[in-house]
Design an enzyme around this catalytic site. Structure first.
Site, PDB file in Angstrom:
ATOM      1  N   ARG A 206       0.857  -1.183   0.000  1.00 47.62           N
ATOM      2  CA  ARG A 206       0.000   0.000   0.000  1.00 47.62           C
ATOM      3  C   ARG A 206       0.893   1.233   0.000  1.00 47.62           C
ATOM      4  NH1 ARG A 206      -3.748  -2.541  -1.468  1.00 47.62           N
ATOM      5  NH2 ARG A 206      -5.795  -2.799  -0.490  1.00 47.62           N
ATOM      6  N   GLU A 235      -3.484   7.576  -4.777  1.00 50.48           N
ATOM      7  CA  GLU A 235      -3.822   7.061  -6.112  1.00 50.48           C
ATOM      8  C   GLU A 235      -5.138   7.648  -6.620  1.00 50.48           C
ATOM      9  OE1 GLU A 235      -3.846   2.815  -5.708  1.00 50.48           O
ATOM     10  OE2 GLU A 235      -1.726   2.726  -5.162  1.00 50.48           O
ATOM     11  N   HIS A 253      -0.926   0.344  -9.962  1.00 50.95           N
ATOM     12  CA  HIS A 253      -1.558  -0.573  -8.999  1.00 50.95           C
ATOM     13  C   HIS A 253      -2.120  -1.802  -9.722  1.00 50.95           C
ATOM     14  CE1 HIS A 253      -3.564  -0.694  -4.781  1.00 50.95           C
ATOM     15  NE2 HIS A 253      -3.274  -1.914  -5.210  1.00 50.95           N
TER      16      HIS A 253
END
Length: 287
Positions: A206, A235, A253
């Site tokens: 993360r 993000e 991601h």
């Protein structure tokens, strides 16, 4: 199927009463305010292994069950970590641009890359994904070390007492620990400085686990050698400075983003929802 459900029914705009089960992605989550808008909610099914964007404590206080999708995405996420290591050390993205931009023909061979085989690799978080990464590293790593809150029984790798000690003794630090308040900013300036100007940071966990401002500064000032990043603090925003750095490989991601794994994740979410409405035990409850 999950995308279709999301397009037709979004908790951010849908009326809350009457909703008994909610499906969310790991990046979106469900906060306390949204939970409170749904007085009949009894299940939150997360289509991800990470559930740090769900207010689990608030859900539990309301008697709401939470599920996630562990195991089915372990292999793809571990593969992504390995891909980033090789992409950084062998300069895959840079060389691809070098060819596409016509520089090979005009300027000749590009600068040399670095050898990954024999490097000391540290893994922050030896859970399912961290263990899968370690197994993949075993054939080429000079040494594998790790740090978790406690030593993992039976793990054949060197245990480091803390994150700084882990970083100081490796060439590559792979972040594979869960997100959430407990790990926010865990990889800070002290860790990055311990990794050093020849070190590489890989993050497939993360973005919140890494102090992003400290990371950008360490790379810009040459205190950290390189980075391979699949996740970011805010993000889909990526710090502008990272975009221009040739020693950084950036992914949007995509750790579990294969057709096969995303189908398996969706199937597991649906199975949990079906079990809930059938009054059967949930397949993958959190906690």
């Amino acid at each position: 199927m999950l995308d279709d459900l999301q397009s037709r029914f979004d908790l951010r705009t849908a009326p809350g009463p009457g909703i008994r089960a909610a499906v969310t992605g790991g990046a979106e989550g469900i906060d306390a305010a949204t939970i409170d808008r749904c007085p009949d909610l009894a299940l939150i099914a997360v289509c991800a292994v990470g559930y740090d964007k769900v207010d689990v404590a608030h859900a539990r206080a309301r008697g709401i069950a939470v599920t996630n999708t562990p195991d089915v995405l372990t292999e793809d996420t571990a593969d992504t970590a390995i891909a980033l290591m090789f992409a950084v050390y062998r300069r895959v993205a840079l060389y691809d641009r070098y060819v596409r931009d016509g520089r090979w023909e005009k300027e000749g061979p590009p600068p040399l890359a670095r050898k990954l085989t024999g490097r000391r690799i540290g893994i922050l978080g030896l859970g399912r994904i961290g263990s899968a990464i370690a197994k993949r590293c075993a054939p080429f790593a000079g040494e594998i070390a790790y740090h978790s809150r406690t030593p993992v029984p039976g793990a054949p790798y060197r245990y480091a007492a803390d994150t700084v000690a882990l970083a100081a003794g490796v060439d590559v630090l792979v972040v594979a620990t869960p997100g959430g308040k407990g790990t926010a900013g865990l990889v800070d300036r002290a860790v990055l400085d311990a990794l050093g100007p020849d070190g590489t940071l890989i993050n497939i966990a993360r973005g919140s686990v890494v102090d992003e401002d400290a990371l950008v500064a360490a790379l810009a000032e040459g205190r950290l050698g390189a980075a391979g990043l699949d996740v970011f603090a805010h993000e889909p925003h990526v710090p502008e400075a990272l975009l221009a750095m040739e020693n950084v490989v950036l992914l949007p991601h995509q750790g579990s983003a294969t057709v096969e794994t995303r189908k398996a994740m969706a199937d597991l979410v649906i199975a949990n929802v079906e079990a809930f409405f059938a009054g059967k035990p949930l397949l993958t409850p959190v906690g």
